[in-house]
Scaffold this active site. Structure first.
Site, PDB file in Angstrom:
ATOM      1  N   ASP A 107       0.857  -1.187   0.000  1.00  0.00           N
ATOM      2  CA  ASP A 107       0.000   0.000   0.000  1.00  0.00           C
ATOM      3  C   ASP A 107       0.897   1.242   0.000  1.00  0.00           C
ATOM      4  O   ASP A 107       1.409   1.623  -1.042  1.00  0.00           O
ATOM      5  CB  ASP A 107      -0.918  -0.084   1.224  1.00  0.00           C
ATOM      6  CG  ASP A 107      -2.019   0.956   1.243  1.00  0.00           C
ATOM      7  OD1 ASP A 107      -2.572   1.258   0.189  1.00  0.00           O
ATOM      8  OD2 ASP A 107      -2.323   1.474   2.330  1.00  0.00           O
ATOM      9  N   ASP A 163      -8.198  -7.827   6.106  1.00  0.00           N
ATOM     10  CA  ASP A 163      -9.310  -7.500   6.998  1.00  0.00           C
ATOM     11  C   ASP A 163      -9.703  -6.044   6.923  1.00  0.00           C
ATOM     12  O   ASP A 163      -8.951  -5.189   6.458  1.00  0.00           O
ATOM     13  CB  ASP A 163      -8.926  -7.811   8.450  1.00  0.00           C
ATOM     14  CG  ASP A 163      -7.965  -6.764   9.015  1.00  0.00           C
ATOM     15  OD1 ASP A 163      -6.915  -6.507   8.382  1.00  0.00           O
ATOM     16  OD2 ASP A 163      -8.270  -6.177  10.074  1.00  0.00           O
TER      17      ASP A 163
HETATM   18  P1  IMP Z   1       1.624  -0.384   3.880  1.00  0.00           P
HETATM   19  O1  IMP Z   1       0.819   0.890   3.859  1.00  0.00           O
HETATM   20  O2  IMP Z   1       2.195  -0.705   2.521  1.00  0.00           O
HETATM   21  O3  IMP Z   1       2.683  -0.326   4.948  1.00  0.00           O
HETATM   22  O4  IMP Z   1       0.624  -1.555   4.227  1.00  0.00           O
HETATM   23  C1  IMP Z   1       0.346  -1.849   5.552  1.00  0.00           C
HETATM   24  C2  IMP Z   1      -0.675  -2.918   5.690  1.00  0.00           C
HETATM   25  O5  IMP Z   1      -1.945  -2.304   5.643  1.00  0.00           O
HETATM   26  C3  IMP Z   1      -0.751  -4.007   4.639  1.00  0.00           C
HETATM   27  O6  IMP Z   1       0.190  -5.025   4.785  1.00  0.00           O
HETATM   28  C4  IMP Z   1      -2.152  -4.521   4.929  1.00  0.00           C
HETATM   29  O7  IMP Z   1      -2.143  -5.445   5.981  1.00  0.00           O
HETATM   30  C5  IMP Z   1      -2.875  -3.256   5.302  1.00  0.00           C
HETATM   31  N1  IMP Z   1      -3.646  -2.783   4.145  1.00  0.00           N
HETATM   32  C6  IMP Z   1      -3.331  -1.877   3.222  1.00  0.00           C
HETATM   33  N2  IMP Z   1      -4.304  -1.743   2.304  1.00  0.00           N
HETATM   34  C7  IMP Z   1      -5.269  -2.623   2.667  1.00  0.00           C
HETATM   35  C8  IMP Z   1      -6.560  -2.985   2.115  1.00  0.00           C
HETATM   36  O8  IMP Z   1      -7.021  -2.504   1.068  1.00  0.00           O
HETATM   37  N3  IMP Z   1      -7.250  -3.939   2.803  1.00  0.00           N
HETATM   38  C9  IMP Z   1      -6.799  -4.517   3.940  1.00  0.00           C
HETATM   39  N4  IMP Z   1      -5.612  -4.227   4.477  1.00  0.00           N
HETATM   40  C10 IMP Z   1      -4.855  -3.283   3.843  1.00  0.00           C
END
Ligand code: IMP
Ligand code: MG
Length: 184
Positions: A107, A163
């Site tokens: 994300d 989730d």
């Molecule tokens: P980051 O923002 O790339 O550090 O992502 C952090 C975490 O947020 C991911 O590994 C997911 O567990 C969660 N996440 C990000 N986007 C989504 C989504 O669309 N659905 C569910 N969890 C999400």
């Protein structure tokens, strides 16, 4: 974010589509990892647990020799911004190892960057990354994954391990979450 007044919207990836792509991904991972000396496959918990379980069994069917471990990175919300921290570390000594980090979704990129930096600091010889989903439009740090299942738009998704407020991880498919403020 309040958990009220949202609905589960359209199915983006059904079970069959997911399984087909997971099979292809595992085959690509296996080709790259086969022959490496000491392979450690690390699940970045918690959202990756279903994807991870499917990937490692495909790798096993392909005959890959590996060890498995788990890493949990989390954030706590401070006054100004949220800070990432290590919540649960791996147990394997990965010095000199080839590490494959498996996560559910890329994300902002902060969690995967944090995890890769941590695993390199622990002495991994190589750190590779595999994510089921990639949301490139949300990136705040310059992080790519080496292996990507599907690229999606900026939509919040649940199911197949992912989730919303600890719900919907058990869905066998991946669906969009629709919030009241979304355009109809
Ligand atoms: P980051 O923002 O790339 O550090 O992502 C952090 C975490 O947020 C991911 O590994 C997911 O567990 C969660 N996440 C990000 N986007 C989504 C989504 O669309 N659905 C569910 N969890 C999400
Ligand atoms: Mg995650």
């Amino acid at each position: 974010m309040a958990a009220a007044a949202y609905t589960i919207g359209e199915v983006l990836f059904n079970e069959h589509v997911i399984q087909t792509r997971v099979h292809e991904l595992a085959s690509d991972l296996g080709s790259m990892l086969m022959g490496k000396k000491d392979v450690v496959v690390v699940a970045l918990l918690r959202g990756s647990f279903v994807f991870f379980a499917d990937i490692i069994r495909e790798l096993a069917r392909d005959g890959l020799d590996m060890r498995i471990d788990f890493l949990t990175v989390g954030s706590y919300v401070g006054n100004v911004s949220s800070t990432l921290q290590l919540k649960h570390d791996i147990e394997i000594d990965i010095r000199g190892s080839t590490v494959m980090v498996v996560d559910d979704i890329l994300d902002t990129g902060r969690s995967l960057s944090f995890a890769c930096d941590h695993l390199r600091a622990k002495g991994a010889a190589e750190v590779h990354t595999c994510v089921l989903l990639d949301k490139p439009s949300r990136r705040t740090v310059p992080r790519q994954a080496d292996f990507i299942g599907f690229t999606i738009d900026d939509v919040f998704v649940v199911g197949y391990g992912l989730d919303f407020d600890h719900r919907h991880r058990e869905l066998p498919h991946i669906a969009a979450v629709r919030f009241p403020e979304d355009k109809q």
